[in-house]
Design an enzyme around this catalytic site. Sequence first.
Site, PDB file in Angstrom:
ATOM      1  CD  GLN A 128      -2.972  -1.179   0.299  1.00  0.00           C
ATOM      2  OE1 GLN A 128      -3.232  -0.148  -0.311  1.00  0.00           O
ATOM      3  NE2 GLN A 128      -3.644  -2.297   0.128  1.00  0.00           N
ATOM      4  CE1 TYR A 145      -8.813 -11.528  -6.608  1.00  0.00           C
ATOM      5  CE2 TYR A 145     -10.425 -11.445  -4.828  1.00  0.00           C
ATOM      6  CZ  TYR A 145     -10.125 -11.678  -6.162  1.00  0.00           C
ATOM      7  OH  TYR A 145     -11.111 -12.065  -7.022  1.00  0.00           O
ATOM      8  CD  GLU A 162      -1.403 -12.170  -4.278  1.00  0.00           C
ATOM      9  OE1 GLU A 162      -2.320 -11.527  -3.743  1.00  0.00           O
ATOM     10  OE2 GLU A 162      -0.930 -11.890  -5.403  1.00  0.00           O
ATOM     11  CG  ASP A 212      -7.316  -5.502  -0.644  1.00  0.00           C
ATOM     12  OD1 ASP A 212      -7.880  -4.746  -1.457  1.00  0.00           O
ATOM     13  OD2 ASP A 212      -6.269  -5.197  -0.045  1.00  0.00           O
ATOM     14  CB  CYS A 226      -8.585   0.417  -4.807  1.00  0.00           C
ATOM     15  SG  CYS A 226      -8.226  -0.777  -6.075  1.00  0.00           S
TER      16      CYS A 226
HETATM   17  C1  LIG Z   1      -5.159  -4.684  -3.932  1.00  0.00           C
HETATM   18  S1  LIG Z   1      -3.931  -5.929  -3.787  1.00  0.00           S
HETATM   19  C2  LIG Z   1      -4.175  -6.381  -2.098  1.00  0.00           C
HETATM   20  C3  LIG Z   1      -3.066  -7.085  -1.411  1.00  0.00           C
HETATM   21  C4  LIG Z   1      -3.070  -7.020   0.113  1.00  0.00           C
HETATM   22  N1  LIG Z   1      -4.383  -7.218   0.698  1.00  0.00           N
HETATM   23  C5  LIG Z   1      -2.478  -5.700   0.603  1.00  0.00           C
HETATM   24  O1  LIG Z   1      -3.249  -4.825   1.023  1.00  0.00           O
HETATM   25  O2  LIG Z   1      -1.255  -5.551   0.545  1.00  0.00           O
HETATM   26  C6  LIG Z   1      -4.647  -7.186  -4.735  1.00  0.00           C
HETATM   27  C7  LIG Z   1      -3.858  -8.474  -4.831  1.00  0.00           C
HETATM   28  O3  LIG Z   1      -4.605  -9.388  -5.619  1.00  0.00           O
HETATM   29  C8  LIG Z   1      -3.714 -10.162  -6.402  1.00  0.00           C
HETATM   30  N2  LIG Z   1      -4.519 -10.661  -7.523  1.00  0.00           N
HETATM   31  C9  LIG Z   1      -5.012  -9.965  -8.571  1.00  0.00           C
HETATM   32  N3  LIG Z   1      -5.800 -10.748  -9.332  1.00  0.00           N
HETATM   33  C10 LIG Z   1      -5.812 -11.972  -8.754  1.00  0.00           C
HETATM   34  C11 LIG Z   1      -6.458 -13.199  -9.059  1.00  0.00           C
HETATM   35  N4  LIG Z   1      -7.268 -13.321 -10.119  1.00  0.00           N
HETATM   36  N5  LIG Z   1      -6.238 -14.251  -8.256  1.00  0.00           N
HETATM   37  C12 LIG Z   1      -5.431 -14.141  -7.176  1.00  0.00           C
HETATM   38  N6  LIG Z   1      -4.814 -12.994  -6.825  1.00  0.00           N
HETATM   39  C13 LIG Z   1      -4.988 -11.924  -7.601  1.00  0.00           C
HETATM   40  C14 LIG Z   1      -2.588  -9.207  -6.759  1.00  0.00           C
HETATM   41  O4  LIG Z   1      -1.397  -9.931  -7.044  1.00  0.00           O
HETATM   42  C15 LIG Z   1      -2.495  -8.356  -5.479  1.00  0.00           C
HETATM   43  O5  LIG Z   1      -1.528  -8.891  -4.603  1.00  0.00           O
END
Ligand SMILES: C[S@@+](CC[C@H](N)C(=O)[O-])C[C@H]1O[C@@H](n2cnc3c(N)ncnc32)[C@H](O)[C@@H]1O
Length: 465
Positions: free
Chosen positions: A288, A322, A346, A395, A422
């Site tokens: 973040q 996620y 993830e 998330d 977001c």
């Molecule tokens: C907004 S970030 C949130 C990460 C964590 N909650 C944080 O606040 O640091 C979204 C995460 O979703 C993962 N992501 C995106 N699409 C995905 C999918 N289809 N399946 C699994 N993970 C995914 C990305 O790699 C990223 O780490």
Amino acid sequence: MTPQPSWSADQPAPNRGEPRELTLAVGAPAHGGHCVARPVDDPGGRVIFVRHALPGETVRARLTEMTSRTWRADAVEILQASPDRVESVWPEAGPGGVGGGELAHVALDAQRTWKRWVLADCLRRIGGQEVADAVAALPEASAAAAVPIEPMPTDAAAQASSSARRRALAGTATRTRVSLTVGEDGRPGMHAFRSGTVLPLRRLPLAVDAITEIGLLERSRWRAHYRPGMRIEAIAPSGGEPVVLLDERLLTAQARSTGRRRVREVVDASALGLGELTYSVHAEGFWQVHVDAPRVLVERVVHGALGEDLEGAADSRVLELYSGAGLFTLPLAALVGSGGEVVSLEGNEQAVRDARRTLHDHPAARLASGRVSARSVRELAGSLTGGRPDVVVLDPPRQGAGREVIEAVGALGTERIVLVACDPAALARDLGTLLRSGYALSSMSALDMFPHTHHFETIVVLERS
Ligand SMILES: C[S@@+](CC[C@H](N)C(=O)[O-])C[C@H]1O[C@@H](n2cnc3c(N)ncnc32)[C@H](O)[C@@H]1O
């Protein structure tokens, strides 16, 4: 009369013919950082999305894009200014400039009013009446139909400062991650809005001081390392010295090579009774960006998932989707204790490896690597003791989790769901699906985690109805 383009449709204006200017009456903000405007001499005419303006203003605007569906423009002269207009904290992100600072000309409180309006509009227009009504019924929404956009603590402190200069610069110097690109001429900059062209920069006002002090824009220190097209990432971790990633090469702030690929992030979780949480995160991995975001998000998400009274959290079973590098996984695993379970999923393998390092001595956590899908949601939920979680935390990235995943989450029959979003449009869609899956909205909060841009973060908690 609707003005006609002097160049073909579906082409950015500056590429064909002379840029064309119009006088526009500016209306409400719309999702994406622009306002809806119409030509003053044709109030019923075609909608033009104008950037760098404010609701209620009259502006001279230069058309930047005309397609059969959308016309866009930049306000280049303000004929009648809004009282919410201020001197931009980042003029290089102004008309014709780089993307990423599109609200820098708007007073910070008015930026939050703008975002609140966009949130309410997305909830109603995209989520539908059911979503709008559910949000409007929340005590935190009051009559305004959407929750207020709350300032981050550092920005609120700057706004309340006795120093006029500090107040004027509130919302700047808070980003711990900054991405630049080296232009064809060897100078570092950022992409012009909706363009592949790199515009050189003289300042990085949104970056924390630790990044500004590296001097990435100064010729003397860094230029020898730059090559056209190179990507520059500056990272200022809370638990160590800043580092710079030049394509694949990692350098110290003094431009010396370092073999260290990971940085240490420290999050103060004393409000949760956990003291300091330490994370090991790959330098190029997701974290973040606002300096306060990890702490504030951890507090909101943990309380949303486990309740206000954390004493009762022990033995809870959590499914987290996620999960990134484990920002929420660590406090959740610490609080559910050895009798509880946190199963996280993830898609980025490197992030999962980082989370495994961080959580190596937390037996309650199981960290899975893979794509979040309806199937993986069902399988992981089924692997928990009792066959289903007490709470699901999601998330997702900007596009949201999507209908299939959300329906699969809704079908688990879990008591509580915490959704972090977001993007307000994706939030409205995912929220609508959850309400139709038998969940009721219990709370919503929104955080101004990206001041001077149109972005913000929303956290919603739902309970099974
Ligand atoms: C907004 S970030 C949130 C990460 C964590 N909650 C944080 O606040 O640091 C979204 C995460 O979703 C993962 N992501 C995106 N699409 C995905 C999918 N289809 N399946 C699994 N993970 C995914 C990305 O790699 C990223 O780490």
